[in-house]
Design an enzyme around this catalytic site. Structure first.
Site, PDB file in Angstrom:
ATOM      1  N   GLN A 198      12.400   7.144  -4.558  1.00  0.00           N
ATOM      2  CA  GLN A 198      12.455   7.122  -3.394  1.00  0.00           C
ATOM      3  C   GLN A 198      11.706   5.123  -4.195  1.00  0.00           C
ATOM      4  OE1 GLN A 198      13.119   8.166  -0.261  1.00  0.00           O
ATOM      5  NE2 GLN A 198      12.240   6.498   1.077  1.00  0.00           N
ATOM      6  N   ILE A 199      10.686   5.080  -4.335  1.00  0.00           N
ATOM      7  CA  ILE A 199      10.471   3.704  -5.164  1.00  0.00           C
ATOM      8  C   ILE A 199      11.642   2.742  -5.523  1.00  0.00           C
ATOM      9  CG2 ILE A 199       8.856   2.756  -6.594  1.00  0.00           C
ATOM     10  CD1 ILE A 199       6.861   5.318  -5.914  1.00  0.00           C
TER      11      ILE A 199
ATOM     12  N   GLU B  44      12.634  30.771 -15.460  1.00  0.00           N
ATOM     13  CA  GLU B  44      10.847  31.479 -15.791  1.00  0.00           C
ATOM     14  C   GLU B  44       9.798  31.775 -14.978  1.00  0.00           C
ATOM     15  OE1 GLU B  44       9.895  30.662 -19.597  1.00  0.00           O
ATOM     16  OE2 GLU B  44      11.040  29.227 -20.369  1.00  0.00           O
ATOM     17  N   GLY B  45      10.714  32.307 -13.867  1.00  0.00           N
ATOM     18  CA  GLY B  45      10.100  32.258 -12.441  1.00  0.00           C
ATOM     19  C   GLY B  45       9.986  31.905 -11.588  1.00  0.00           C
TER      20      GLY B  45
ATOM     21  N   GLN C 214       0.947  -1.539  -0.005  1.00  0.00           N
ATOM     22  CA  GLN C 214       0.222  -0.301  -0.572  1.00  0.00           C
ATOM     23  C   GLN C 214       1.460   1.465   0.309  1.00  0.00           C
ATOM     24  OE1 GLN C 214      -2.513   1.038   3.936  1.00  0.00           O
ATOM     25  NE2 GLN C 214      -3.799   0.643   1.808  1.00  0.00           N
TER      26      GLN C 214
HETATM   27  N1  CAA Z   1       2.080  40.840 -18.811  1.00  0.00           N
HETATM   28  C1  CAA Z   1       2.041  41.915 -20.203  1.00  0.00           C
HETATM   29  N2  CAA Z   1       2.363  43.432 -18.890  1.00  0.00           N
HETATM   30  C2  CAA Z   1       3.374  42.990 -17.483  1.00  0.00           C
HETATM   31  C3  CAA Z   1       2.448  41.540 -17.268  1.00  0.00           C
HETATM   32  C4  CAA Z   1       2.507  41.154 -17.842  1.00  0.00           C
HETATM   33  N3  CAA Z   1       2.116  39.547 -17.688  1.00  0.00           N
HETATM   34  N4  CAA Z   1       3.358  41.752 -15.490  1.00  0.00           N
HETATM   35  C5  CAA Z   1       3.554  42.952 -15.145  1.00  0.00           C
HETATM   36  N5  CAA Z   1       3.273  43.566 -16.174  1.00  0.00           N
HETATM   37  C6  CAA Z   1       3.619  45.287 -16.111  1.00  0.00           C
HETATM   38  C7  CAA Z   1       2.782  45.538 -15.658  1.00  0.00           C
HETATM   39  O1  CAA Z   1       1.441  45.910 -15.739  1.00  0.00           O
HETATM   40  C8  CAA Z   1       3.272  46.751 -15.012  1.00  0.00           C
HETATM   41  O2  CAA Z   1       2.455  48.194 -16.264  1.00  0.00           O
HETATM   42  P1  CAA Z   1       2.789  49.678 -15.564  1.00  0.00           P
HETATM   43  O3  CAA Z   1       3.890  50.692 -15.526  1.00  0.00           O
HETATM   44  O4  CAA Z   1       1.417  50.374 -17.282  1.00  0.00           O
HETATM   45  O5  CAA Z   1       1.657  49.767 -14.302  1.00  0.00           O
HETATM   46  C9  CAA Z   1       4.325  46.995 -15.796  1.00  0.00           C
HETATM   47  O6  CAA Z   1       5.263  45.459 -16.225  1.00  0.00           O
HETATM   48  C10 CAA Z   1       5.236  46.506 -14.438  1.00  0.00           C
HETATM   49  O7  CAA Z   1       4.528  45.180 -13.675  1.00  0.00           O
HETATM   50  P2  CAA Z   1       4.587  45.002 -11.758  1.00  0.00           P
HETATM   51  O8  CAA Z   1       4.896  46.380 -11.223  1.00  0.00           O
HETATM   52  O9  CAA Z   1       3.972  44.233 -11.396  1.00  0.00           O
HETATM   53  O10 CAA Z   1       6.494  44.590 -11.650  1.00  0.00           O
HETATM   54  P3  CAA Z   1       7.374  44.184 -10.453  1.00  0.00           P
HETATM   55  O11 CAA Z   1       8.487  44.650 -10.410  1.00  0.00           O
HETATM   56  O12 CAA Z   1       6.716  44.249  -9.456  1.00  0.00           O
HETATM   57  O13 CAA Z   1       7.573  42.888 -11.122  1.00  0.00           O
HETATM   58  C11 CAA Z   1       7.123  40.636 -11.528  1.00  0.00           C
HETATM   59  C12 CAA Z   1       6.276  41.626 -11.121  1.00  0.00           C
HETATM   60  C13 CAA Z   1       6.292  39.329 -11.476  1.00  0.00           C
HETATM   61  C14 CAA Z   1       7.977  40.203 -10.158  1.00  0.00           C
HETATM   62  C15 CAA Z   1       8.479  40.034 -12.578  1.00  0.00           C
HETATM   63  O14 CAA Z   1       9.729  41.082 -12.440  1.00  0.00           O
HETATM   64  C16 CAA Z   1       8.564  38.780 -12.392  1.00  0.00           C
HETATM   65  O15 CAA Z   1       8.367  37.828 -13.104  1.00  0.00           O
HETATM   66  N6  CAA Z   1      10.220  38.535 -12.174  1.00  0.00           N
HETATM   67  C17 CAA Z   1      10.574  37.029 -12.116  1.00  0.00           C
HETATM   68  C18 CAA Z   1      11.189  36.755 -13.884  1.00  0.00           C
HETATM   69  C19 CAA Z   1      11.677  36.041 -14.531  1.00  0.00           C
HETATM   70  O16 CAA Z   1      10.863  35.244 -14.841  1.00  0.00           O
HETATM   71  N7  CAA Z   1      12.792  35.599 -15.132  1.00  0.00           N
HETATM   72  C20 CAA Z   1      13.356  34.154 -15.297  1.00  0.00           C
HETATM   73  C21 CAA Z   1      13.849  34.737 -16.568  1.00  0.00           C
HETATM   74  S1  CAA Z   1      14.444  33.854 -18.045  1.00  0.00           S
HETATM   75  C22 CAA Z   1      14.993  32.386 -17.918  1.00  0.00           C
HETATM   76  O17 CAA Z   1      14.740  31.545 -16.813  1.00  0.00           O
HETATM   77  C23 CAA Z   1      15.935  31.751 -18.090  1.00  0.00           C
HETATM   78  C24 CAA Z   1      16.333  31.704 -19.666  1.00  0.00           C
HETATM   79  O18 CAA Z   1      16.481  30.885 -20.216  1.00  0.00           O
HETATM   80  C25 CAA Z   1      15.245  30.092 -19.506  1.00  0.00           C
END
Ligand code: CAA
Length: 386
Positions: free
Chosen positions: A336-337, A363-364, A279
């Site tokens: 683990q399994i 990507e976040g 189980q």
């Molecule tokens: N689509 C369109 N616009 C957006 C949006 C979205 N998904 N998210 C935010 N915005 C806009 C907002 O509406 C805002 O617009 P205004 O200036 O007109 O008001 C503006 O962008 C600023 O938004 P926030 O105030 O929400 O910004 P923030 O500084 O608080 O940051 C955050 C928000 C969600 C933390 C963002 O910085 C984030 O996603 N960080 C993570 C970054 C990330 O994913 N990095 C990975 C990089 S790629 C990688 O991993 C490597 C690879 O090669 C695979």
């Protein structure tokens, strides 16, 4: 409401599963051990149309819908998550952005060879001092007549070593914070763009990522994607699409964990019976299946919203959050399994366990996904609850 895949979806699923099992399964462990980029299979995937799936045919793409793309990344990742992310980055972090924000000339010049898979693309936002706080960039771009001069350093650029075009985000106006970020299409053949050797990673070791240094790197102003100051929103919007791709990658990893676990548990005998009859083990299988199904519904739902042309930011974050945490959980239970066999590099399950971790980071991070989901949820409930 319809939970059935269409005939086209089924055909794509069969094609990519067949390809992954025949062509990729046999090289995945060796490539991981040797940290070798899978050039040959990526070339074949390009020929089959998997590098620019959702891009219209007139720009070199396959013109499929978003569900088909999710199916493809899931199936590749079920066998080799490194292939999953290489394909996902080109499709959703590069082609999607160029198709959404590019001019007609940019689509012809850059998108078409990328969607055909003749060239590979990458996306570079993260810098050594900042990842989650994505607008806090130091890389700068200064306009000089009809050119921009870029200086700075990017890290963790997936596909960076092999890419010929890279979307790069740089500050054109420091005072304006996120409204001073601009996106450029960097051409790697121009001088001043210096790539490091592949970064040393825990998992997805055959999907190379690297540092990119820009030293007085000059590109024509026509390589700017969108307007000056649009870069942050472009990055966020592209990452929405990217997060669906990573959710699909995580889904494939979880599916592999489940299948390996069932296969192993039916063969391994302990206390006189196959361990599947204990189980403790079969409850893990039940939980894996349940979580995988939930992750799949979230991921397909986000893709469905995307293909309807609706905003899908929250749905993409929910899919990525849940699918990546499921992948980490499912692979931990799968190891683990498998017991000591799960800890051996002779067995592929440890590769999936190592590969799963990054889905909670790139990507976040999961924390950033929670932040995005919470912000959107609170806004929705403000309308409902006042
Ligand atoms: N689509 C369109 N616009 C957006 C949006 C979205 N998904 N998210 C935010 N915005 C806009 C907002 O509406 C805002 O617009 P205004 O200036 O007109 O008001 C503006 O962008 C600023 O938004 P926030 O105030 O929400 O910004 P923030 O500084 O608080 O940051 C955050 C928000 C969600 C933390 C963002 O910085 C984030 O996603 N960080 C993570 C970054 C990330 O994913 N990095 C990975 C990089 S790629 C990688 O991993 C490597 C690879 O090669 C695979």
């Amino acid at each position: 409401m319809d939970f059935e895949l269409t005939e086209e979806h089924k055909m794509i699923k069969d094609t990519i599963r067949d390809f992954a099992e025949k062509e990729i399964a046999k090289i995945a462990d060796k490539n991981d051990e040797e940290e070798r980029f899978p050039k040959e299979t990526i070339k074949k995937l390009a020929e089959l149309g998997f590098l620019g799936m959702e891009i219209p045919e007139e720009y070199g793409g396959a013109g499929t819908d978003s569900i088909s793309y999710v199916i493809a990344v899931e199936e590749l990742s079920r066998v080799c998550p490194a292939h999953g992310v290489i394909v996902s980055v080109n499709n959703s972090l590069v082609c999607y952005g160029l198709n959404k924000f590019g001019t007609e000339e940019q689509k012809k010049k850059f998108l078409t060879p990328l969607a055909r898979g003749e060239k590979l693309g990458a996306f570079s936002l993260t810098e050594p001092h900042t990842g989650s706080d994505a607008s806090n960039l130091l890389t700068s771009a200064k306009r000089e007549r009809d050119e921009y001069v870029i200086n700075g350093k990017k890290v963790w650029v997936t596909n960076g070593t092999e890419a010929e075009y890279i979307l790069v985000f740089a500050v054109t106006d420091k005072e304006k914070k996120h409204k001073g970020v601009t996106c450029f299409i960097a051409d790697c053949s121009l001088p001043g763009l210096i790539k490091s050797p592949p970064e040393k990673k825990l998992g997805i070791r055959s999907a190379h990522s690297c540092e990119i240094t820009f030293e007085n790197y000059r590109i024509p102003a026509e390589n700017r994607l969108g307007e000056e100051g649009d870069g942050f929103k472009i990055a966020m919007s592209i990452l929405d699409a990217g997060r669906i791709g990573i959710a699909a990658q995580a889904l494939g990893i979880s599916q592999a964990a489940l299948e390996h676990s069932i296969r192993f548990a039916k063969e391994r005998v302990a206390f006189g019976v196959p361990i599947i009859q204990h189980q403790a083990v079969v409850f893990y299988i039940a939980d894996m299946q349940t979580r995988i199904q939930a992750a799949r519904f979230l991921t397909y739902y986000a893709a469905w919203k995307k293909q309807k042309g609706e905003r899908f930011t929250k749905e993409a974050s929910m899919a990525k959050l849940f699918a990546s945490e499921t992948a980490m959980w499912a692979t931990t239970k799968a190891v683990q399994i498998h017991g000591s066999m799960g800890y051996s590099r002779e067995h592929p399950i440890q590769r999936f366990f190592r590969d799963a971790k990054v889905t909670e980071i790139y990507e976040g991070t999961s924390e950033i996904q929670r932040l995005v989901i919470a912000r959107h949820t609170l806004k929705e409930y403000e309308k409902i609850l006042g």
